[in-house]
Design a protein around this motif. Structure first.
Motif, PDB file in Angstrom:
ATOM      1  N   GLN A 110       1.560  10.843   9.831  1.00  0.00           N
ATOM      2  CA  GLN A 110       1.754   9.741  10.782  1.00  0.00           C
ATOM      3  C   GLN A 110       2.727   8.699  10.245  1.00  0.00           C
ATOM      4  OE1 GLN A 110      -2.547   9.398  10.914  1.00  0.00           O
ATOM      5  NE2 GLN A 110      -2.434   9.465  13.159  1.00  0.00           N
ATOM      6  N   ILE A 111       2.761   8.524   8.921  1.00  0.00           N
ATOM      7  CA  ILE A 111       3.726   7.635   8.269  1.00  0.00           C
ATOM      8  C   ILE A 111       4.443   8.466   7.215  1.00  0.00           C
ATOM      9  CG2 ILE A 111       4.049   5.568   6.856  1.00  0.00           C
ATOM     10  CD1 ILE A 111       1.410   4.510   8.111  1.00  0.00           C
ATOM     11  N   ARG A 112       5.780   8.500   7.323  1.00  0.00           N
ATOM     12  CA  ARG A 112       6.572   9.338   6.439  1.00  0.00           C
ATOM     13  C   ARG A 112       7.641   8.498   5.741  1.00  0.00           C
ATOM     14  NH1 ARG A 112       5.666  10.909  11.208  1.00  0.00           N
ATOM     15  NH2 ARG A 112       7.723  10.490  12.052  1.00  0.00           N
ATOM     16  N   LEU A 113       7.649   8.571   4.426  1.00  0.00           N
ATOM     17  CA  LEU A 113       8.650   7.885   3.612  1.00  0.00           C
ATOM     18  C   LEU A 113       9.462   8.921   2.845  1.00  0.00           C
ATOM     19  CD1 LEU A 113       6.287   5.199   2.135  1.00  0.00           C
ATOM     20  CD2 LEU A 113       8.321   4.674   3.473  1.00  0.00           C
ATOM     21  N   ALA A 114      10.733   8.617   2.607  1.00  0.00           N
ATOM     22  CA  ALA A 114      11.585   9.462   1.769  1.00  0.00           C
ATOM     23  C   ALA A 114      12.549   8.567   1.016  1.00  0.00           C
ATOM     24  CB  ALA A 114      12.349  10.474   2.621  1.00  0.00           C
ATOM     25  N   MET A 115      12.676   8.802  -0.283  1.00  0.00           N
ATOM     26  CA  MET A 115      13.565   8.004  -1.135  1.00  0.00           C
ATOM     27  C   MET A 115      13.647   8.671  -2.502  1.00  0.00           C
ATOM     28  SD  MET A 115      10.903   4.899  -1.898  1.00  0.00           S
ATOM     29  CE  MET A 115      10.120   5.093  -0.317  1.00  0.00           C
ATOM     30  N   THR A 116      14.528   8.174  -3.352  1.00  0.00           N
ATOM     31  CA  THR A 116      14.582   8.669  -4.725  1.00  0.00           C
ATOM     32  C   THR A 116      13.457   8.023  -5.531  1.00  0.00           C
ATOM     33  OG1 THR A 116      16.031   6.920  -5.555  1.00  0.00           O
ATOM     34  CG2 THR A 116      17.116   8.890  -4.613  1.00  0.00           C
ATOM     35  N   GLY A 117      13.150   8.627  -6.646  1.00  0.00           N
ATOM     36  CA  GLY A 117      12.127   8.067  -7.524  1.00  0.00           C
ATOM     37  C   GLY A 117      12.524   6.706  -8.064  1.00  0.00           C
ATOM     38  N   ASP A 118      13.797   6.562  -8.437  1.00  0.00           N
ATOM     39  CA  ASP A 118      14.266   5.267  -8.942  1.00  0.00           C
ATOM     40  C   ASP A 118      14.119   4.179  -7.888  1.00  0.00           C
ATOM     41  OD1 ASP A 118      14.908   6.307 -11.428  1.00  0.00           O
ATOM     42  OD2 ASP A 118      17.031   6.575 -10.958  1.00  0.00           O
ATOM     43  N   ASP A 119      14.405   4.514  -6.626  1.00  0.00           N
ATOM     44  CA  ASP A 119      14.268   3.516  -5.561  1.00  0.00           C
ATOM     45  C   ASP A 119      12.804   3.145  -5.325  1.00  0.00           C
ATOM     46  OD1 ASP A 119      16.979   3.207  -5.206  1.00  0.00           O
ATOM     47  OD2 ASP A 119      17.103   4.529  -3.456  1.00  0.00           O
ATOM     48  N   LEU A 120      11.897   4.115  -5.409  1.00  0.00           N
ATOM     49  CA  LEU A 120      10.471   3.812  -5.264  1.00  0.00           C
ATOM     50  C   LEU A 120      10.024   2.849  -6.359  1.00  0.00           C
ATOM     51  CD1 LEU A 120       7.615   4.188  -4.078  1.00  0.00           C
ATOM     52  CD2 LEU A 120       7.399   6.215  -5.544  1.00  0.00           C
ATOM     53  N   VAL A 121      10.383   3.158  -7.579  1.00  0.00           N
ATOM     54  CA  VAL A 121       9.991   2.306  -8.711  1.00  0.00           C
ATOM     55  C   VAL A 121      10.604   0.911  -8.567  1.00  0.00           C
ATOM     56  CG1 VAL A 121      10.207   2.031 -11.225  1.00  0.00           C
ATOM     57  CG2 VAL A 121       9.574   4.251 -10.261  1.00  0.00           C
ATOM     58  N   ALA A 122      11.863   0.833  -8.142  1.00  0.00           N
ATOM     59  CA  ALA A 122      12.530  -0.458  -7.965  1.00  0.00           C
ATOM     60  C   ALA A 122      11.915  -1.259  -6.814  1.00  0.00           C
ATOM     61  CB  ALA A 122      14.025  -0.256  -7.732  1.00  0.00           C
ATOM     62  N   LEU A 123      11.569  -0.586  -5.722  1.00  0.00           N
ATOM     63  CA  LEU A 123      10.932  -1.271  -4.585  1.00  0.00           C
ATOM     64  C   LEU A 123       9.613  -1.891  -5.003  1.00  0.00           C
ATOM     65  CD1 LEU A 123      11.534   1.213  -1.644  1.00  0.00           C
ATOM     66  CD2 LEU A 123      12.265  -1.170  -1.700  1.00  0.00           C
ATOM     67  N   VAL A 124       8.778  -1.106  -5.635  1.00  0.00           N
ATOM     68  CA  VAL A 124       7.448  -1.586  -6.024  1.00  0.00           C
ATOM     69  C   VAL A 124       7.565  -2.648  -7.120  1.00  0.00           C
ATOM     70  CG1 VAL A 124       5.230  -0.905  -7.018  1.00  0.00           C
ATOM     71  CG2 VAL A 124       6.302   0.531  -5.275  1.00  0.00           C
ATOM     72  N   GLY A 125       8.567  -2.514  -7.973  1.00  0.00           N
ATOM     73  CA  GLY A 125       8.763  -3.482  -9.046  1.00  0.00           C
ATOM     74  C   GLY A 125       9.453  -4.768  -8.604  1.00  0.00           C
ATOM     75  N   GLY A 126       9.853  -4.835  -7.332  1.00  0.00           N
ATOM     76  CA  GLY A 126      10.480  -6.041  -6.809  1.00  0.00           C
ATOM     77  C   GLY A 126      11.965  -6.164  -7.105  1.00  0.00           C
ATOM     78  N   ARG A 127      12.589  -5.105  -7.616  1.00  0.00           N
ATOM     79  CA  ARG A 127      14.016  -5.154  -7.931  1.00  0.00           C
ATOM     80  C   ARG A 127      14.889  -4.662  -6.778  1.00  0.00           C
ATOM     81  NH1 ARG A 127      11.398  -2.848 -11.911  1.00  0.00           N
ATOM     82  NH2 ARG A 127      12.306  -0.788 -11.553  1.00  0.00           N
ATOM     83  N   LEU A 128      14.269  -4.116  -5.736  1.00  0.00           N
ATOM     84  CA  LEU A 128      14.991  -3.615  -4.565  1.00  0.00           C
ATOM     85  C   LEU A 128      14.251  -4.091  -3.326  1.00  0.00           C
ATOM     86  CD1 LEU A 128      17.252  -1.768  -3.416  1.00  0.00           C
ATOM     87  CD2 LEU A 128      15.651   0.141  -3.632  1.00  0.00           C
ATOM     88  N   HIS A 129      14.971  -4.707  -2.416  1.00  0.00           N
ATOM     89  CA  HIS A 129      14.370  -5.219  -1.183  1.00  0.00           C
ATOM     90  C   HIS A 129      14.331  -4.096  -0.147  1.00  0.00           C
ATOM     91  CE1 HIS A 129      13.992  -7.589   2.521  1.00  0.00           C
ATOM     92  NE2 HIS A 129      13.297  -8.393   1.741  1.00  0.00           N
TER      93      HIS A 129
END
Length: 115
Positions: A70-89
């Motif tokens: 029902q909810i699908r996300l796709a991204m690189t691993g680096d982008d996931l880590v950066a998103l969660v770490g607050g380095r990528l908006h």
């Protein structure tokens, strides 16, 4: 390049943050939906459920998602880590095509409060 373990840890950190949220964010996180997160560069999919304000990962599968969550996300691993770490908006990454989010229209409106 982020590892599978780093991606799993990032999803756990995101889940912990959602559980501690308040107000509109808490309401958005309280959805009960199936979720997949395909890590494109590792070709790994984390499949699970968003429930009770947490993301519960039930399976780690090789390749893209096998079933339509029902909810699908796709991204690189680096982008996931950066998103969660607050380095990528999220909005910038989504607008640039670095992150894909697919869900029903109603869910997208609710999820925008998480972003």
């Amino acid at each position: 390049m982020a590892t599978i373990e780093e991606c799993r840890a990032a999803l756990e950190k995101l889940s912990d943050s959602m559980r501690g949220a308040e107000g509109d964010v808490r309401a958005a996180a309280s959805l009960d939906r199936s979720v997949t997160c395909w890590i494109t560069d590792l070709d790994i999919t984390f499949a699970g459920r968003l429930a009770g304000g947490r993301i519960e990962v039930h399976d780690t599968l090789k390749g893209p998602p096998r079933a339509r969550a029902q909810i699908r996300l796709a991204m690189t691993g680096d982008d996931l880590v950066a998103l969660v770490g607050g380095r990528l908006h999220f909005a910038k990454a989504w607008g640039a095509g670095r992150v894909r989010l697919e869900a029903g229209l109603t869910d997208l409106f609710r999820l925008r409060k998480l972003l």
